[in-house]
Enzyme design. Structure first.
Site, PDB file in Angstrom:
ATOM      1  N   CYS A 131      -1.207   1.743  -2.277  1.00  0.00           N
ATOM      2  CA  CYS A 131      -0.225   1.717  -1.193  1.00  0.00           C
ATOM      3  C   CYS A 131       0.573   3.014  -1.130  1.00  0.00           C
ATOM      4  O   CYS A 131       1.525   3.211  -1.894  1.00  0.00           O
ATOM      5  CB  CYS A 131       0.722   0.523  -1.378  1.00  0.00           C
ATOM      6  SG  CYS A 131       1.974   0.400  -0.084  1.00  0.00           S
ATOM      7  N   CYS A 134       4.224   2.436  -0.178  1.00  0.00           N
ATOM      8  CA  CYS A 134       5.043   1.906  -1.280  1.00  0.00           C
ATOM      9  C   CYS A 134       5.410   2.985  -2.294  1.00  0.00           C
ATOM     10  O   CYS A 134       6.543   3.052  -2.772  1.00  0.00           O
ATOM     11  CB  CYS A 134       4.304   0.793  -2.000  1.00  0.00           C
ATOM     12  SG  CYS A 134       3.610  -0.497  -0.951  1.00  0.00           S
ATOM     13  N   ASP A 135       4.431   3.812  -2.646  1.00  0.00           N
ATOM     14  CA  ASP A 135       4.583   4.694  -3.805  1.00  0.00           C
ATOM     15  C   ASP A 135       4.594   6.192  -3.506  1.00  0.00           C
ATOM     16  O   ASP A 135       4.826   6.990  -4.419  1.00  0.00           O
ATOM     17  CB  ASP A 135       3.441   4.418  -4.803  1.00  0.00           C
ATOM     18  CG  ASP A 135       3.420   2.968  -5.255  1.00  0.00           C
ATOM     19  OD1 ASP A 135       4.507   2.368  -5.340  1.00  0.00           O
ATOM     20  OD2 ASP A 135       2.321   2.443  -5.517  1.00  0.00           O
TER      21      ASP A 135
END
Length: 302
Positions: A131, A134-135
């Site tokens: 992701c 997300c990261d």
């Protein structure tokens, strides 16, 4: 408590089914083990869903969840472990208890496929990710790599290229499977280096984090993170005892989205079909719900 319909999964397919079921007066319950929206929450940009010229996956997920709350559709956070068939009733076994119903729609979607390399499980969140949204910000100014050749891989490589120092885009074939516009944009991005006809063969760990990767030509890449987009597989471990899937693990349904087990339906990306898109997942959920509604009306079960 017995329900007319239990929907497993609160992604776009499950929510679409729930809206139609709720509006038809069915006693419905939605079960979700993770974050509402599923894989939507890992998508940076969506520009092919009607009504939204452009929207992020998390924003669309939030809108789906708002619809559930506004319509007061009952839902519970629960992980399903098994479905049992008991005469005309179905029993859904979960980690918070068991629920009985007449009909079930399985709408659990798909999950990211793994590379199948040593250390992969342990490195998730420690330099290995599926992701970018997300990261990505964790690796600002660093060198990272993306593995994959489809739309998701290229879209995320572009997204990451605006955050990190350099992106190595690794694909096992010589040609990408993505849309031409995406391929053109990637090729024009100065800090994306294309490594085609290459595969990641080894993950090197240092101090419990990803330190470098080794390719099949023995080349080593010192990177801070590896983002993998090598396809998906259905997220349906709990149906293995039902024998309703094909060899690839996708659920087989008829034209009404019903499996070979009467009363058990499936919709969205967990079923075998030709097109896996948000719009078709929503349509699948609606169609499954409508056929159940008609069945209930004809048999006066409700």
């Amino acid at each position: 408590m017995k329900y007319d319909l239990i929907i497993i999964g609160m992604g776009i397919s499950g929510v679409s089914a729930a809206i139609y079921a709720q509006n038809s007066g069915l006693n419905v319950l939605v079960l979700e083990s993770g974050i509402p929206g599923g894989l939507l929450n890992k998508i940076n940009k969506i520009n092919n869903y009607p009504g939204h010229a452009e929207i992020t996956g998390p924003d669309l997920s939030f809108q789906l969840f708002e619809s559930v709350n506004k319509l007061k559709i009952p839902y519970k956070k629960a992980k399903v472990s098994e479905i049992k068939i008991e005469k005309k009733q179905k029993k859904v076994i979960t980690d918070i208890g068991n629920f009985e119903c007449h009909f079930i729609i399985i709408a659990t979607g798909r999950k990211a496929r793994k590379l199948g390399l040593e250390h992969e499980e342990n490195l998730l969140g420690k330099g290995l990710s599926t992701c970018a949204l997300c990261d990505g910000n964790l690796y600002k100014g660093k060198d990272i790599a993306v593995v994959g050749g489809g739309n998701s891989a290229l879209e995320e490589a572009l997204y990451l290229s605006n955050i990190v120092n350099k992106v190595y885009l690794i694909h096992r074939r010589d040609a990408f499977r993505a849309e031409e516009a995406l391929i053109k944009e990637v090729r024009e991005k100065e800090n994306i280096e294309l490594l085609t006809n290459r595969q990641v063969t080894e993950l090197i760990v240092k101090e419990e984090k990803l330190d470098k990767i080794i390719l099949d030509n023995k080349k080593e890449l010192e990177i801070s993170a590896l983002f993998t987009y090598v396809g998906f597989e259905p997220n349906i471990e709990f149906v293995k005892n039902l024998d309703i899937t094909n060899e690839e693990g996708y659920i087989l349904v008829d034209k009404n989205y019903e499996t070979k087990i009467k009363g058990i339906y499936a919709a969205g990306d967990c079923i075998k079909k030709e097109v896996y898109q948000l719009i078709t997942a929503a349509s699948d959920g609606v169609s499954a719900a409508i056929h159940i509604i008609k069945d209930i009306e004809n048999k006066k079960i409700h």
